[in-house]
Structures are given as structure tokens and as C-alpha cells.
Design a protein around this motif. Structure first.
Motif: not given
Length: 180
Positions: A30-58
């Protein structure tokens, strides 16, 4: 898709769906074909990282934004929370940040999607950019169907009606991709 420089991944449920289907690579497409930057807010990232741990490194293609970077935005978040009781504080923060920065919201959250549309913001659901990329031939239909299957299996709020609608649009996108 309108020209946008940034899309705000406004829910953990978007990334959660991609992680459960082992399709985080869709973000790179999507990034390559849309030419956009995907973003998320810190609260959402923290919630995702708490659930998925190392997978967020991907998630190398996702920029993490501070939720509140000035007092005006904080006051606006509080006002939105008071006015729209269906939105959580995090949803209100996402709505306000997207408005302040002219971003598109990518969400599966019904009340947040509706609030964004009511406020004149561009908003799209999980399958919006996926289907568009299938129609352009930039994303294999098999990946979109894999994501659809994962949503059916893992998302209790994803109804048979919604799945049938996505499937119909995917089939139409496939037909158009073949004829072009």
C-alpha cells in the motif's frame, strides 16, 4: 484514492487484522502503490505493542505520532469527548489529530468512521485500500481473500453481510483488473 500524503491507522483492529492474517506485508504494498506515509498515534501503538510484542517490529512503514503536541489539540479532544459520547478519548484524539493534520482515517470502528465522515474527513474501512489495489492489479486477490478469511474467523463483529459485500466488491475488482 485522493492525493494524500498521510493516512492515520486509527485502530489497533486494522493492524490486528493484518497481523492475525500474517499479512503485514500488505502495508508495504500500500505504501509503495499509494505513495503515502502510514501513521498511528502513540496510544494505539502502545496498545498494539502490549498485545503483539515483537511482531510490531515488523511495521517499518508505520510512523508513530504523538497524540497531543499542543494545548489546543488537548482542549479539542476534550470537547469532542464531551460532544460525542460514542467516542473514547483515544478515538477523539485520533479524530482531532487527523483533522488538525489533514489526514485520512483508516478505521474499522463504526462510531469513529461516522464521526470522521460527519466532520468532513476522508475515512476508509479495512478493505478500502486493499480492494483498490486489487482493482489496479497491484495486490494479488489471494492476499485480499486471505485477509477476508481471517476477518471472518477472528472478528466476531464482522458479519456475514459485511463479508458478502466485501467479497462482491473483490470479485468486481478482479474482473476490472483482468479487463484492463
Amino acid at each position: 484514492m485522493p492525493d494524500k500524503t498521510r493516512i492515520l491507522l486509527s485502530d489497533t483492529n486494522i493492524l490486528d487484522a493484518l497481523l492475525k492474517a500474517d499479512l503485514v506485508g500488505i502495508l508495504d504494498v500500500l505504501v509503495k502503490t499509494l505513495g503515502v506515509e502510514l501513521c498511528m498515534i502513540d496510544r494505539v501503538f502502545d496498545e498494539l505493542a502490549a498485545e503483539w510484542g515483537e511482531a510490531t517490529a515488523a511495521l517499518p512503514t508505520v510512523a508513530v505520532l504523538r497524540t497531543v503536541d499542543n494545548l489546543f489539540l488537548e482542549a479539542e479532544i476534550n470537547a469532542v469527548c464531551a460532544r460525542r459520547r460514542a467516542l473514547s478519548e483515544t478515538d477523539a484524539a485520533q479524530l482531532c489529530l487527523a483533522k488538525a493534520r489533514g489526514m485520512t482515517l483508516w478505521t474499522n470502528d463504526g462510531p469513529l468512521y461516522d464521526a470522521a465522515r460527519e466532520d468532513g474527513l476522508e475515512a476508509m474501512r479495512l478493505f478500502g485500500p486493499v480492494i483498490e489495489r486489487v482493482a489496479l492489479g497491484a495486490l494479488p486477490p489471494s492476499l485480499a481473500y486471505r485477509l477476508l478469511g481471517s476477518e471472518r474467523a477472528n472478528n466476531p463483529w464482522f458479519s456475514d453481510t459485511a463479508a458478502a459485500a466485501v467479497e462482491a466488491v473483490l470479485k468486481d475488482a478482479e474482473r476490472r483488473a483482468v479487463t484492463h
